[in-house]
Design an enzyme around this catalytic site. Structure first.
Site: not given
Length: 418
Positions: A221, A288, A382
């Site tokens: 991330s 994502d 994600h």
């Protein structure tokens, strides 16, 4: 079946309405010399399937970055020596091999904060040349608020490298080529600055202790953005060799100039290099939204080195990974986001359609949304990089409980028990 986060459609409607009036007015690329031409590849030449060895390398790194979510998280017990935590530290290919050097925590509630750890990854006896110094960068726990900011607020940026005296690394401007006409997201740069005072001297000392070990930077991330900036400084600024970066769900960090610089520093446009031997692996996952943010309308771009997980649910196998070509391969994640020429038309049509729907009808249009606006996928796509990342509990996220280890061999996607 409806997604599990009801507010998402309302958020997307307001997001789209906001973009119609602001996207063109606030591009970061207005300070650069070129905004419309590009030399990046969009040719459909991606390669499906990867070797079992490459797959296993990425899968193990996903678990190592998952461990970073134990750092700075109240109630988890943290990460302690020799390498102990409430998450995956006891896995058979991690326990006994990882040796914690130190962890750091400058906070975890904003893009400017940073958490992670540095550890030796000692090789098994039969592969003594594979020792690594692992630096794992954790994502933020305020991800939802952060991504809304990345999606709806024109992002501030700073020149890269920073001007003298702004702390982008002593000596870094003297050892490698400058990144000309480059800008980097201000929040990501602030996060790296917060971490670098710990990371660089710790890794430098570790390299002296084990000079034959490479440096393995890994981030998930927003931690992927920080890992990218760390890799640039180590390779281009400090001239370190043996530095490799692997990120999962990395957002776009800067403008076209920065992308070209990353491609150059890591040799991502070298046609003579085998794709699986690249020193930068930017892993993305179907659905994502984060790798497509901040918005391209504001001048942000993605760099090459993408490895796309084409399977929507867990677990993937080697055949579900696609080696992508260039900075923006249409057969990979960017291809899910619609045709660039049709974006303006799509915005207007989507806002018009959703504005006339009742609450219980909003989800009916979900399938047509570009990936970058599917914000409910922050909890799913994600996080789904080989395992569901981001929760420091025994065995990882409960969705993975009962799953065995990946046991990948030639032509074999089976799993076996731990």
């Amino acid at each position: 079946m409806k997604p599990l986060i009801p507010p998402a459609p309302h958020l997307a409607v307001s997001l789209l309405s906001f973009l119609l009036g602001t996207a063109k007015a606030n591009p970061i690329s207005t300070i650069t010399t070129t905004t419309t031409t590009t030399t990046t590849s969009t040719t459909a030449v991606a390669k499906d399937g990867v070797s079992p060895q490459f797959f296993s390398s990425l899968e193990r790194l996903s678990r190592l970055v998952d461990v970073s979510y134990c750092v700075g998280t109240p109630g988890t017990g943290g990460l302690s020596s020799p390498f102990s935590c409430s998450s995956r530290c006891g896995d058979v290919d991690i326990a006994g091999r990882l040796e914690l050097i130190r962890s750091w925590n400058t906070g975890f509630l904003s893009m400017e904060d940073s958490c992670g750890y540095v550890a030796f990854d000692h090789p098994p006896p039969e592969r003594q040349d594979e020792g690594k110094i692992v630096v794992a960068f954790r994502g933020t726990y305020s991800l939802a608020n952060t991504i809304v900011d990345l999606s709806t607020v024109p992002q501030e940026y700073v020149p890269y490298p920073a001007d003298p005296g702004e702390g982008d690394g002593e000596g870094s401007r003297e050892r490698g080529p400058r990144c000309m006409n480059c800008t980097v997201h201000m929040g990501f740069m602030a996060s790296w600055k917060a971490a670098r005072e710990v990371v660089l001297p710790t890794v430098e000392k570790a390299r002296r202790r084990y000079p034959g070990y490479g440096v393995e930077l890994v981030g998930h991330s927003l931690g992927g953005a920080v890992a990218m900036l760390a890799g640039l400084e180590m390779r281009a600024g400090l001239g370190w060799e043996g530095v490799r970066v692997t990120t999962f769900g990395e957002p776009m960090v800067g403008n076209k100039g920065l992308v070209e610089y990353v491609d150059e520093v890591f040799g991502l446009k070298d046609d003579g290099m085998k794709a699986e031997e690249r020193d930068y692996r930017r892993v993305t996952h179907k659905g994502d939204p984060v790798p497509l943010l901040p918005l391209r309308e504001w001048g942000f771009r993605s760099h090459a080195g993408e490895v796309f997980i084409t399977k929507g649910d867990l677990p993937p196998g080697p055949k579900d990974l696609r080696i992508c070509e260039g900075d923006r391969d249409k057969l990979c994640l960017n291809g899910e986001d619609g045709d660039e020429k049709e974006k303006g038309v799509w915005f207007k049509e989507m806002v018009e359609e959703l504005s006339h729907k009742e609450d219980d009808e909003l989800w009916e249009r979900e399938a047509g949304w570009p990936t970058r606006f599917k914000l409910w996928q922050l909890l799913f796509a994600h996080r789904d990089y080989f395992w569901r990342l981001g929760l420091c509990v025994p065995g990882g996220d409960p969705i993975d409980w009962g799953r065995g280890r990946y046991n990948i061999s030639e032509g074999d996607d089976e799993m076996r028990d731990l």
